[in-house]
Design a protein around this motif. Structure first.
Motif, PDB file in Angstrom:
ATOM      1  N   UNK A 203     -13.216 -15.844 -64.489  1.00 16.90           N
ATOM      2  CA  UNK A 203     -15.172 -15.543 -64.066  1.00 16.90           C
ATOM      3  C   UNK A 203     -14.705 -14.523 -63.076  1.00 16.90           C
ATOM      4  N   UNK A 204     -16.595 -13.825 -63.295  1.00 16.63           N
ATOM      5  CA  UNK A 204     -16.601 -12.411 -62.533  1.00 16.63           C
ATOM      6  C   UNK A 204     -16.808 -13.308 -60.922  1.00 16.63           C
ATOM      7  N   UNK A 205     -17.290 -14.686 -61.171  1.00 14.63           N
ATOM      8  CA  UNK A 205     -16.915 -15.354 -59.618  1.00 14.63           C
ATOM      9  C   UNK A 205     -16.751 -17.012 -59.787  1.00 14.63           C
ATOM     10  N   UNK A 206     -15.695 -16.961 -58.666  1.00  9.43           N
ATOM     11  CA  UNK A 206     -15.543 -18.250 -58.336  1.00  9.43           C
ATOM     12  C   UNK A 206     -16.228 -18.711 -57.022  1.00  9.43           C
ATOM     13  N   UNK A 207     -16.391 -20.373 -57.741  1.00 12.07           N
ATOM     14  CA  UNK A 207     -16.815 -21.260 -55.672  1.00 12.07           C
ATOM     15  C   UNK A 207     -15.416 -22.712 -56.170  1.00 12.07           C
ATOM     16  N   UNK A 208     -15.093 -22.310 -55.024  1.00  9.50           N
ATOM     17  CA  UNK A 208     -14.117 -23.914 -54.780  1.00  9.50           C
ATOM     18  C   UNK A 208     -14.823 -25.403 -53.770  1.00  9.50           C
ATOM     19  N   UNK A 209     -14.401 -26.101 -54.867  1.00 17.49           N
ATOM     20  CA  UNK A 209     -15.194 -27.077 -54.224  1.00 17.49           C
ATOM     21  C   UNK A 209     -14.638 -28.418 -54.534  1.00 17.49           C
ATOM     22  N   UNK A 210     -14.608 -29.235 -53.361  1.00 17.25           N
ATOM     23  CA  UNK A 210     -13.775 -30.434 -53.177  1.00 17.25           C
ATOM     24  C   UNK A 210     -14.268 -31.489 -54.118  1.00 17.25           C
ATOM     25  N   UNK A 211     -13.149 -32.757 -54.835  1.00 18.30           N
ATOM     26  CA  UNK A 211     -13.647 -33.166 -55.340  1.00 18.30           C
ATOM     27  C   UNK A 211     -13.894 -34.399 -55.092  1.00 18.30           C
ATOM     28  N   UNK A 212     -14.321 -35.022 -53.427  1.00 13.51           N
ATOM     29  CA  UNK A 212     -15.014 -36.038 -52.824  1.00 13.51           C
ATOM     30  C   UNK A 212     -16.851 -35.341 -52.628  1.00 13.51           C
TER      31      UNK A 212
END
Length: 337
Positions: free
Chosen positions: A105-114
């Motif tokens: 992606x041109x950007x990225x978001x890190x996201x927890x699954x909780x």
């Protein structure tokens, strides 16, 4: 499966010839109780972004429960789904690294699954990115469901890290953040094996902003971080981005040595002129014990740095990809059907 072949398989998918606006990276470790709920919440948010080209990368970090099977059965959503299965548990830092290495992606978001990182904040983060910010940090104003002791420790640690670190690290910000493509590309150039991602993601710099949110408590499952593991992670953050602890140990050693010299002069003076060689024995023992403890702490601190040098010198890979699967976006399925 080798990492190169995994990346090639990602690039061979037809929709990926266009520009992917956003990559959402979700590290997963023993989250069977949360995955279906998280995926549903994420799908609802992404349905509000029909014009965006989005990919979701789930990275299974060697889960020992049914997380991988559940990931393979997740229904299609308005995004390409990429499933990455690591060969064992390498740790969250390695799982996030794998996601950043593989995202397009041109950007990225890190996201927890909780669900403690709310997916419904994704549109706001994208808006800030479009305003020209390379990093959108998500600052936690409240940490619901956590004890007062844990909140106090986190508050003190983030400010201590900021004070000691040679890199500007935002306070009260976890791994939940958006990164632009050029920040991702710069992070991928960093080959260090001892990964402290909060520092690594702050290291490139660029234009940053913060959004504040209340972090909800976990609704199912248990946290995977014990207190000892959090302490180890915190120590890793300080030793990975600062040599100031070594300098502090040097100054402390100098101060203790001066104090010991002054006290020994007093004891010698009393023994010569007042024949008082026994008095002060308890305080002398206390000083010896304190001095010995300070020396052991300094040696242990030095050992932390030496251990990191030893780990880096072995040049082992940060992670190993064992398997991967893909599920096309609902938009692709409908247009193709």
């Amino acid at each position: 499966m080798q990492l190169v072949s995994v990346m090639q398989s990602f690039q061979e998918q037809p929709e990926q010839q266009g520009n992917i606006t956003l990559s959402i990276i979700v590290p997963v470790y023993n989250e069977q109780a949360m995955l279906a709920m998280f995926h549903h919440e994420l799908a609802q948010t992404l349905a509000l972004l029909p014009k965006e080209q989005i990919e979701v990368i789930y990275v299974n970090d060697g889960s020992t429960d049914n997380s991988w099977k559940i990931m393979q059965s997740l229904p299609p959503i308005h995004a390409n789904i990429e499933l990455v299965n690591l060969s064992r548990n390498f740790g969250k830092e390695a799982a996030m690294t794998a996601g950043l290495d593989l995202c397009r992606g041109q950007s990225a978001i890190l996201l927890d699954a909780d669900l403690q990182d709310p997916p419904n904040l994704i549109p706001q983060m994208l808006n800030k990115w479009r305003e020209g910010f390379d990093v959108v940090n998500m600052r936690r104003s409240d940490r619901q469901g956590e004890s007062a002791f844990k909140k106090a420790c986190a508050h003190i640690y983030y400010r201590l890290l900021r004070k000691l670190s040679d890199v500007e690290i935002a306070t009260d910000v976890g791994d939940f953040r958006l990164l632009s493509r050029r920040v991702i590309d710069d992070i991928k150039k960093l080959s260090e094996k001892n990964r402290y991602m909060k520092g690594i993601m702050s290291w490139p710099g660029y234009k940053q902003t913060c959004l504040t949110f209340d972090r909800p408590e976990r609704v199912a499952g248990d946290t995977k971080w014990s207190f000892i593991q959090l302490v180890q992670l915190g120590l890793a953050g300080i030793t990975s981005f600062s040599v100031k602890p070594l300098k502090i140990a040097t100054w402390l050693g100098g101060i203790v040595s001066i104090g010991a010299f002054v006290y020994s002069a007093i004891v010698l003076f009393q023994a010569l002129f007042f024949q008082n060689s026994v008095a002060g024995y308890p305080s002398l023992m206390l000083i010896q014990l304190w001095l010995g403890g300070a020396q052991l702490m300094a040696i242990g601190l030095l050992g932390e740095y030496v251990g990191r040098i030893f780990t880096e010198s072995k040049q082992r890979p940060i992670y190993i990809v064992m398997d991967n699967h893909s599920t096309p976006s609902l938009k692709v399925s409908r247009s193709g059907g």
